[in-house]
Write a protein that holds these residues in place. Structure first.
Motif, mmCIF file in Angstrom:
data_model
loop_
_atom_site.group_PDB
_atom_site.id
_atom_site.type_symbol
_atom_site.label_atom_id
_atom_site.label_comp_id
_atom_site.label_asym_id
_atom_site.label_seq_id
_atom_site.Cartn_x
_atom_site.Cartn_y
_atom_site.Cartn_z
ATOM 1 N N ARG A 44 0.822 -1.216 0.000
ATOM 2 C CA ARG A 44 0.000 0.000 0.000
ATOM 3 C C ARG A 44 0.849 1.256 0.000
ATOM 4 N N ASN A 45 2.030 1.152 0.601
ATOM 5 C CA ASN A 45 2.884 2.331 0.712
ATOM 6 C C ASN A 45 3.968 2.363 -0.363
ATOM 7 N N LYS A 46 3.918 1.384 -1.274
ATOM 8 C CA LYS A 46 4.911 1.343 -2.337
ATOM 9 C C LYS A 46 4.715 2.536 -3.258
ATOM 10 N N LYS A 47 5.831 3.158 -3.628
ATOM 11 C CA LYS A 47 5.734 4.325 -4.496
ATOM 12 C C LYS A 47 5.266 3.887 -5.880
ATOM 13 N N ALA A 48 4.178 4.459 -6.330
ATOM 14 C CA ALA A 48 3.624 4.123 -7.631
ATOM 15 C C ALA A 48 2.819 5.311 -8.112
ATOM 16 N N VAL A 49 2.358 5.212 -9.336
ATOM 17 C CA VAL A 49 1.552 6.295 -9.896
ATOM 18 C C VAL A 49 0.325 5.696 -10.567
ATOM 19 N N GLY A 50 -0.723 6.527 -10.641
ATOM 20 C CA GLY A 50 -1.918 6.143 -11.368
ATOM 21 C C GLY A 50 -2.539 4.846 -10.865
ATOM 22 N N TRP A 51 -2.881 3.974 -11.830
ATOM 23 C CA TRP A 51 -3.581 2.731 -11.520
ATOM 24 C C TRP A 51 -2.742 1.792 -10.659
ATOM 25 N N GLN A 52 -1.419 1.950 -10.683
ATOM 26 C CA GLN A 52 -0.564 1.065 -9.889
ATOM 27 C C GLN A 52 -0.844 1.211 -8.399
ATOM 28 N N ILE A 53 -1.166 2.419 -7.956
ATOM 29 C CA ILE A 53 -1.457 2.644 -6.540
ATOM 30 C C ILE A 53 -2.647 1.786 -6.113
ATOM 31 N N THR A 54 -3.728 1.854 -6.893
ATOM 32 C CA THR A 54 -4.928 1.067 -6.567
ATOM 33 C C THR A 54 -4.632 -0.427 -6.612
ATOM 34 N N LEU A 55 -3.848 -0.862 -7.605
ATOM 35 C CA LEU A 55 -3.512 -2.280 -7.729
ATOM 36 C C LEU A 55 -2.757 -2.774 -6.502
ATOM 37 N N PHE A 56 -1.780 -1.996 -6.037
ATOM 38 C CA PHE A 56 -1.006 -2.390 -4.853
ATOM 39 C C PHE A 56 -1.905 -2.446 -3.617
ATOM 40 N N GLN A 57 -2.807 -1.483 -3.491
ATOM 41 C CA GLN A 57 -3.675 -1.450 -2.318
ATOM 42 C C GLN A 57 -4.659 -2.627 -2.320
ATOM 43 N N ILE A 58 -5.206 -2.949 -3.494
ATOM 44 C CA ILE A 58 -6.119 -4.092 -3.579
ATOM 45 C C ILE A 58 -5.372 -5.396 -3.302
ATOM 46 N N SER A 59 -4.134 -5.492 -3.815
ATOM 47 C CA SER A 59 -3.338 -6.708 -3.576
ATOM 48 C C SER A 59 -3.075 -6.907 -2.093
ATOM 49 N N SER A 60 -2.759 -5.831 -1.403
ATOM 50 C CA SER A 60 -2.516 -5.919 0.042
ATOM 51 C C SER A 60 -3.772 -6.389 0.772
ATOM 52 N N ALA A 61 -4.919 -5.782 0.432
ATOM 53 C CA ALA A 61 -6.178 -6.151 1.091
ATOM 54 C C ALA A 61 -6.570 -7.589 0.761
ATOM 55 N N ALA A 62 -6.305 -8.021 -0.477
ATOM 56 C CA ALA A 62 -6.656 -9.381 -0.877
ATOM 57 C C ALA A 62 -5.854 -10.411 -0.086
ATOM 58 N N ILE A 63 -4.565 -10.129 0.135
ATOM 59 C CA ILE A 63 -3.737 -11.066 0.911
ATOM 60 C C ILE A 63 -4.201 -11.116 2.363
ATOM 61 N N LEU A 64 -4.510 -9.938 2.924
ATOM 62 C CA LEU A 64 -4.988 -9.912 4.307
ATOM 63 C C LEU A 64 -6.365 -10.573 4.407
ATOM 64 N N GLY A 65 -7.218 -10.363 3.411
ATOM 65 C CA GLY A 65 -8.521 -11.022 3.397
ATOM 66 C C GLY A 65 -8.381 -12.528 3.306
ATOM 67 N N LEU A 66 -7.381 -12.990 2.545
ATOM 68 C CA LEU A 66 -7.119 -14.425 2.456
ATOM 69 C C LEU A 66 -6.696 -14.980 3.811
ATOM 70 N N ALA A 67 -5.925 -14.193 4.555
ATOM 71 C CA ALA A 67 -5.503 -14.628 5.890
ATOM 72 C C ALA A 67 -6.714 -14.821 6.798
ATOM 73 N N VAL A 68 -7.650 -13.879 6.734
ATOM 74 C CA VAL A 68 -8.836 -13.958 7.601
ATOM 75 C C VAL A 68 -9.720 -15.131 7.199
ATOM 76 N N SER A 69 -9.999 -15.245 5.906
ATOM 77 C CA SER A 69 -10.928 -16.302 5.465
ATOM 78 C C SER A 69 -10.303 -17.687 5.634
ATOM 79 N N ASP A 70 -8.993 -17.835 5.382
ATOM 80 C CA ASP A 70 -8.356 -19.141 5.578
ATOM 81 C C ASP A 70 -8.470 -19.589 7.030
ATOM 82 N N MET A 71 -8.202 -18.621 7.943
ATOM 83 C CA MET A 71 -8.301 -18.971 9.356
ATOM 84 C C MET A 71 -9.721 -19.444 9.682
ATOM 85 N N HIS A 72 -10.727 -18.730 9.148
ATOM 86 C CA HIS A 72 -12.123 -19.066 9.457
ATOM 87 C C HIS A 72 -12.463 -20.486 8.999
#
Length: 568
Positions: A177-205
């Protein structure tokens, strides 16, 4: 109450269930959106050197509710052959630990002034893992079913370990999320971070769900108390999910606006910095609190000993004192402390401390700088150090040119007049005398006319050197006309000493002069007037020395005559 299952002595087979894959997918999407939104909102908690607890609370609540909603969507996705209801109190209570742990996690990830350390990320991962596990098992205990719930010990501990490990991985994924990027790359990095964390939550469940074992007990007293049916749970979870989506939309909009504002500020700052680096002046900018905001490299090159002080946040007074520590020149005959105090008072009063015409500094390498300290109406100060070395050199050159005879390099009439005036003032203060010797060359016109101007110029330069070499450094020899020279002799002790100086001048003048094999020897006449015996000011003194010179010329070549009213 956690009960572990023992396969020995249990003849009743456990219940088995199936999952609704659509709801499983939905649960993952919900928790991913919640993580994306919560991390973004938590990031807003950074506010300069302070911490915005409102954003932290909203982010923690959003993320916690998202994890809670994911859990119960996952529970509803699991279909058992028996009807299931949920204890209302435990269902509500189950959300508390995950919200608390989300708050701890976001606090660890969003320190306002320090970068996030590895320890912080590990602790944040452990915190979110514990929160997910506590919420899950509290929520599981809310199930009301005609069966006893046990847990497989291996799967139970594996689920907690998975929650912690994947939580830590999710925290490191947050770096994206904090990786330096521009334009669409910022959103892509943020979604990737949330997707990995979401995978952690759902896998545990779903690993934890695998740990649950349901043994049917038809005679079990459910002791439901207040309960919530699956329909109402569906409704509550749907409302929570909708709220998360709405908050996510708002967060994206707010984040977009903040990113635009941030980018505008960043670009504007970069433009200002580039502009400041492109100018030839040293520059310092202080805010209303008196701390340094900006400086450029020109200033640090002007004052290399101040480089350690040119850090944003350094107080104005500290830089001021360091700058003046080696300074020897101050305007208006001020001393160092008075100058510093005047600058500090001017900063508080928002006025210019010193006129820029007066405030000049000599740098360590001999360069000159004009200092301008201008107040800012809203508070603060702008300091500009302009290198005026070239201007000073030109001024010096033209000043010297205006005061120097081009042929002989002796001082000219203007320089002589200024020097004589000062010499008379000094003599008046010390009750000493000043002698003015007026020297006119004899036979110079004949040589200049008969042998040419080159010969005449050679004679003038030769005589100029001879007589200027015959006086002290404190005295002055100047050329004030064609073949006329003057000498100002200070600190006279007696008349005889002046006679000896005048005699040495005549001796030097009469020495042979050769120009291209031709004899250009000449003579001279010297008239002498003394301050204050013969005159009280420089103009009158020059007139009387001139009269004495004409008296000497009238007496014949190579004569010396002192001014005397009786003899002229």
């Amino acid at each position: 109450m956690i009960n572990f299952y023992s396969f020995s002595g249990n003849d009743i087979p456990p219940l088995s269930g199936v999952y609704n894959l659509n709801l499983v997918t939905l649960s993952y999407l919900i928790v991913t959106v919640a993580c994306y939104t919560g991390l973004r909102l938590g990031n807003y908690a950074r506010n300069g050197k302070n911490f915005n607890w409102v954003w932290l609370a909203i982010g923690s609540l959003t993320m916690g509710v998202g994890v809670w909603a994911m859990h119960f969507i996952g529970m509803l996705a699991f279909k058992l052959p028996l009807p299931v209801t949920y204890n209302l109190s435990l269902t509500i209570i189950s959300i508390i630990p995950v919200i608390i742990c989300c708050a701890i996690t976001l606090t660890l990830l969003n320190h306002p002034t320090r970068p996030v350390s590895h320890l912080n990320r590990i602790l944040a991962g452990i915190s979110i893992g514990i929160g997910i596990a506590a919420m899950h098992y509290t929520g599981m205990s809310a199930m009301q079913i005609e069966a006893r719930m046990f847990y497989d010990k291996s799967w139970f501990f594996l689920s907690i370990l998975t929650a912690v490990i994947l939580g830590i991985i999710g925290m490191y994924a947050e770096i994206l999320r904090n990786k330096k990027a521009v334009g669409w790359q910022i959103t892509l990095f943020q979604i990737s971070s949330a997707a990995i964390l979401g995978l952690a939550v759902s896998d545990m469940h779903y690993i934890a769900m695998e740990a649950a074992i349901y043994i049917p007990t038809p005679d079990k007293d459910l002791n439901l108390g207040r309960f919530i049916s699956p329909v109402w749970l569906y409704t509550g979870v749907s409302i929570a999910s909708l709220a998360i989506v709405l908050i996510a939309i708002i967060a994206v909009k707010v984040d977009s606006n903040l990113q635009s504002a941030y980018n505008m500020v960043r670009v504007t700052r970069e433009r200002i910095v580039s502009a400041l680096e492109s100018i030839n002046d040293g520059f310092l900018l202080f805010d209303e609190k008196g701390t340094l905001v900006l400086s450029n490299s020109v200033f640090s090159h002007m004052y290399p000993n101040l480089k350690d002080f040119l850090v944003p946040g350094t107080p104005y007074e500290k830089i001021l004192r360091a700058w003046t520590a080696d300074r020897t020149r101050f305007p208006s005959d001020m001393n160092k402390e008075k100058y510093i105090q005047q600058c500090l008072d001017a900063f508080e009063s928002r006025i210019r401390p010193i006129s820029e015409v007066e405030d000049e500094d000599v740098l360590s390498d001999g360069r000159w700088a004009v200092v301008r300290q201008n107040p800012i109406n809203v508070g603060g100060m702008v300091g500009v150090w302009s290198d005026v070395t070239l201007l000073k050199q030109k001024q010096s050159f033209y000043r010297q040119l205006a005061h120097t005879d081009a042929l002989t390099n002796l001082p000219n009439r203007l320089a002589f007049s200024q020097y004589l005036s000062e010499a008379i003032k000094r003599a008046g203060r010390t009750n000493l005398k000043v002698a003015l010797l007026f020297i006119d060359l004899d036979k110079f016109k004949q040589i200049n006319d008969s042998q040419g101007h080159d010969a005449g110029d050679h004679v003038l330069k030769t005589i100029a050197k001879r007589i200027s070499d015959s006086v002290r450094e404190t005295d002055l020899v100047a050329r004030i006309g064609g073949d006329e020279f003057v000498a100002v002799i200070e600190h006279i002790s007696d008349i005889e000493g002046i006679k000896k100086i005048a005699g040495s001048f005549l001796q030097k003048i009469q020495e042979p002069i050769d120009f291209n094999g031709r004899d250009c020897s000449i003579g001279g006449s010297i008239g002498i007037a003394i301050f204050p015996d013969n005159a009280e000011d420089e103009k009158e003194l020059l007139k009387r020395a001139d009269k004495a010179m004409y008296a000497a010329k009238s007496a014949g070549s190579n004569n010396i005559q002192f001014y005397s009213p009786d003899s002229l």
